[in-house]
Design a protein around this motif. Structure first.
Motif, PDB file in Angstrom:
ATOM      1  N   LYS A 108       2.003  10.443   4.690  1.00  0.00           N
ATOM      2  CA  LYS A 108       1.867  10.512   6.154  1.00  0.00           C
ATOM      3  C   LYS A 108       0.419  10.273   6.578  1.00  0.00           C
ATOM      4  O   LYS A 108       0.155   9.544   7.538  1.00  0.00           O
ATOM      5  CB  LYS A 108       2.356  11.867   6.665  1.00  0.00           C
ATOM      6  CG  LYS A 108       3.858  12.015   6.609  1.00  0.00           C
ATOM      7  CD  LYS A 108       4.302  13.399   7.025  1.00  0.00           C
ATOM      8  CE  LYS A 108       5.802  13.549   6.809  1.00  0.00           C
ATOM      9  NZ  LYS A 108       6.258  14.919   7.009  1.00  0.00           N
ATOM     10  N   LEU A 109      -0.517  10.867   5.865  1.00  0.00           N
ATOM     11  CA  LEU A 109      -1.933  10.661   6.183  1.00  0.00           C
ATOM     12  C   LEU A 109      -2.334   9.209   5.953  1.00  0.00           C
ATOM     13  O   LEU A 109      -3.082   8.624   6.742  1.00  0.00           O
ATOM     14  CB  LEU A 109      -2.804  11.605   5.358  1.00  0.00           C
ATOM     15  CG  LEU A 109      -2.636  13.091   5.673  1.00  0.00           C
ATOM     16  CD1 LEU A 109      -3.368  13.942   4.642  1.00  0.00           C
ATOM     17  CD2 LEU A 109      -3.106  13.411   7.078  1.00  0.00           C
ATOM     18  N   SER A 110      -1.819   8.637   4.883  1.00  0.00           N
ATOM     19  CA  SER A 110      -2.116   7.238   4.591  1.00  0.00           C
ATOM     20  C   SER A 110      -1.584   6.332   5.701  1.00  0.00           C
ATOM     21  O   SER A 110      -2.245   5.368   6.105  1.00  0.00           O
ATOM     22  CB  SER A 110      -1.492   6.848   3.247  1.00  0.00           C
ATOM     23  OG  SER A 110      -1.763   5.509   2.936  1.00  0.00           O
ATOM     24  N   THR A 111      -0.412   6.650   6.221  1.00  0.00           N
ATOM     25  CA  THR A 111       0.157   5.881   7.326  1.00  0.00           C
ATOM     26  C   THR A 111      -0.736   5.955   8.556  1.00  0.00           C
ATOM     27  O   THR A 111      -0.965   4.947   9.237  1.00  0.00           O
ATOM     28  CB  THR A 111       1.574   6.386   7.666  1.00  0.00           C
ATOM     29  OG1 THR A 111       2.397   6.226   6.505  1.00  0.00           O
ATOM     30  CG2 THR A 111       2.187   5.612   8.819  1.00  0.00           C
ATOM     31  N   GLU A 112      -1.271   7.132   8.839  1.00  0.00           N
ATOM     32  CA  GLU A 112      -2.190   7.291   9.970  1.00  0.00           C
ATOM     33  C   GLU A 112      -3.429   6.422   9.787  1.00  0.00           C
ATOM     34  O   GLU A 112      -3.885   5.759  10.729  1.00  0.00           O
ATOM     35  CB  GLU A 112      -2.616   8.754  10.122  1.00  0.00           C
ATOM     36  CG  GLU A 112      -1.532   9.671  10.630  1.00  0.00           C
ATOM     37  CD  GLU A 112      -2.004  11.113  10.736  1.00  0.00           C
ATOM     38  OE1 GLU A 112      -3.203  11.342  11.010  1.00  0.00           O
ATOM     39  OE2 GLU A 112      -1.171  12.006  10.536  1.00  0.00           O
ATOM     40  N   ILE A 113      -3.981   6.435   8.588  1.00  0.00           N
ATOM     41  CA  ILE A 113      -5.178   5.636   8.299  1.00  0.00           C
ATOM     42  C   ILE A 113      -4.860   4.150   8.433  1.00  0.00           C
ATOM     43  O   ILE A 113      -5.620   3.388   9.054  1.00  0.00           O
ATOM     44  CB  ILE A 113      -5.733   5.966   6.899  1.00  0.00           C
ATOM     45  CG1 ILE A 113      -6.318   7.379   6.887  1.00  0.00           C
ATOM     46  CG2 ILE A 113      -6.769   4.929   6.458  1.00  0.00           C
ATOM     47  CD1 ILE A 113      -6.652   7.901   5.498  1.00  0.00           C
ATOM     48  N   GLN A 114      -3.723   3.725   7.865  1.00  0.00           N
ATOM     49  CA  GLN A 114      -3.339   2.314   7.942  1.00  0.00           C
ATOM     50  C   GLN A 114      -3.172   1.879   9.398  1.00  0.00           C
ATOM     51  O   GLN A 114      -3.639   0.800   9.789  1.00  0.00           O
ATOM     52  CB  GLN A 114      -2.041   2.076   7.175  1.00  0.00           C
ATOM     53  CG  GLN A 114      -2.170   2.230   5.679  1.00  0.00           C
ATOM     54  CD  GLN A 114      -0.821   2.180   4.979  1.00  0.00           C
ATOM     55  OE1 GLN A 114       0.092   1.494   5.418  1.00  0.00           O
ATOM     56  NE2 GLN A 114      -0.691   2.916   3.890  1.00  0.00           N
ATOM     57  N   SER A 115      -2.517   2.706  10.196  1.00  0.00           N
ATOM     58  CA  SER A 115      -2.306   2.384  11.612  1.00  0.00           C
ATOM     59  C   SER A 115      -3.630   2.265  12.351  1.00  0.00           C
ATOM     60  O   SER A 115      -3.835   1.344  13.143  1.00  0.00           O
ATOM     61  CB  SER A 115      -1.442   3.448  12.285  1.00  0.00           C
ATOM     62  OG  SER A 115      -0.145   3.423  11.767  1.00  0.00           O
ATOM     63  N   ALA A 116      -4.536   3.212  12.095  1.00  0.00           N
ATOM     64  CA  ALA A 116      -5.842   3.191  12.764  1.00  0.00           C
ATOM     65  C   ALA A 116      -6.628   1.953  12.360  1.00  0.00           C
ATOM     66  O   ALA A 116      -7.230   1.275  13.201  1.00  0.00           O
ATOM     67  CB  ALA A 116      -6.623   4.459  12.424  1.00  0.00           C
ATOM     68  N   ARG A 117      -6.614   1.631  11.072  1.00  0.00           N
ATOM     69  CA  ARG A 117      -7.370   0.474  10.592  1.00  0.00           C
ATOM     70  C   ARG A 117      -6.800  -0.822  11.165  1.00  0.00           C
ATOM     71  O   ARG A 117      -7.536  -1.683  11.635  1.00  0.00           O
ATOM     72  CB  ARG A 117      -7.345   0.467   9.061  1.00  0.00           C
ATOM     73  CG  ARG A 117      -8.504  -0.257   8.474  1.00  0.00           C
ATOM     74  CD  ARG A 117      -8.685  -0.163   6.977  1.00  0.00           C
ATOM     75  NE  ARG A 117      -7.505   0.087   6.199  1.00  0.00           N
ATOM     76  CZ  ARG A 117      -7.351   1.163   5.419  1.00  0.00           C
ATOM     77  NH1 ARG A 117      -8.279   2.073   5.328  1.00  0.00           N
ATOM     78  NH2 ARG A 117      -6.251   1.311   4.719  1.00  0.00           N
ATOM     79  N   LEU A 118      -5.470  -0.940  11.151  1.00  0.00           N
ATOM     80  CA  LEU A 118      -4.843  -2.144  11.706  1.00  0.00           C
ATOM     81  C   LEU A 118      -5.059  -2.240  13.213  1.00  0.00           C
ATOM     82  O   LEU A 118      -5.286  -3.327  13.745  1.00  0.00           O
ATOM     83  CB  LEU A 118      -3.342  -2.158  11.383  1.00  0.00           C
ATOM     84  CG  LEU A 118      -2.984  -2.452   9.931  1.00  0.00           C
ATOM     85  CD1 LEU A 118      -1.493  -2.206   9.689  1.00  0.00           C
ATOM     86  CD2 LEU A 118      -3.363  -3.862   9.540  1.00  0.00           C
TER      87      LEU A 118
END
Length: 108
Positions: free
Chosen positions: A46-56
């Protein structure tokens, strides 16, 4: 001859040897730890998804290979060669989190 029926005890009635008791108890504890590990990996995903979304969202890339190399190095230092393999598996589970979230049907 008596009318006594000497059937062996069922598996649930059988008294465990001390070694079998240790194995049963220890396996139960391992199962508890595995449940915790799975829960932690879900949190990490879930945290990784947040990071990926923010970066994208900021125009960046989904994956930061530099960061992944840091993670791989950490696991390798702590756990040796198996740690490297473990880190790659964890990264793979977490790396695709954004893709899986996008593909999930809403209210099927």
């Amino acid at each position: 001859m008596t009318g006594h029926n000497s059937c062996p005890p069922s598996e649930s009635e059988r008294v465990l040897t001390p070694a079998e008791q240790v194995v049963q108890t220890t396996r139960g504890r391992i199962d508890e730890i595995d449940d915790q590990i799975i829960g932690l990996i879900e949190q990490r995903r879930k945290l990784s998804t947040e990071i990926q979304s923010a970066r994208l969202g900021a125009g960046g890339t989904k994956i930061s290979y530099g960061r992944e190399n840091v993670v791989i190095g950490r696991y390798s230092r702590e756990l040796g060669k198996p740690g490297r393999v473990l880190s790659l598996a964890i990264l793979e589970v977490c790396r695709g989190a954004l893709d899986r979230a996008a593909r999930r049907p809403s209210d099927s």
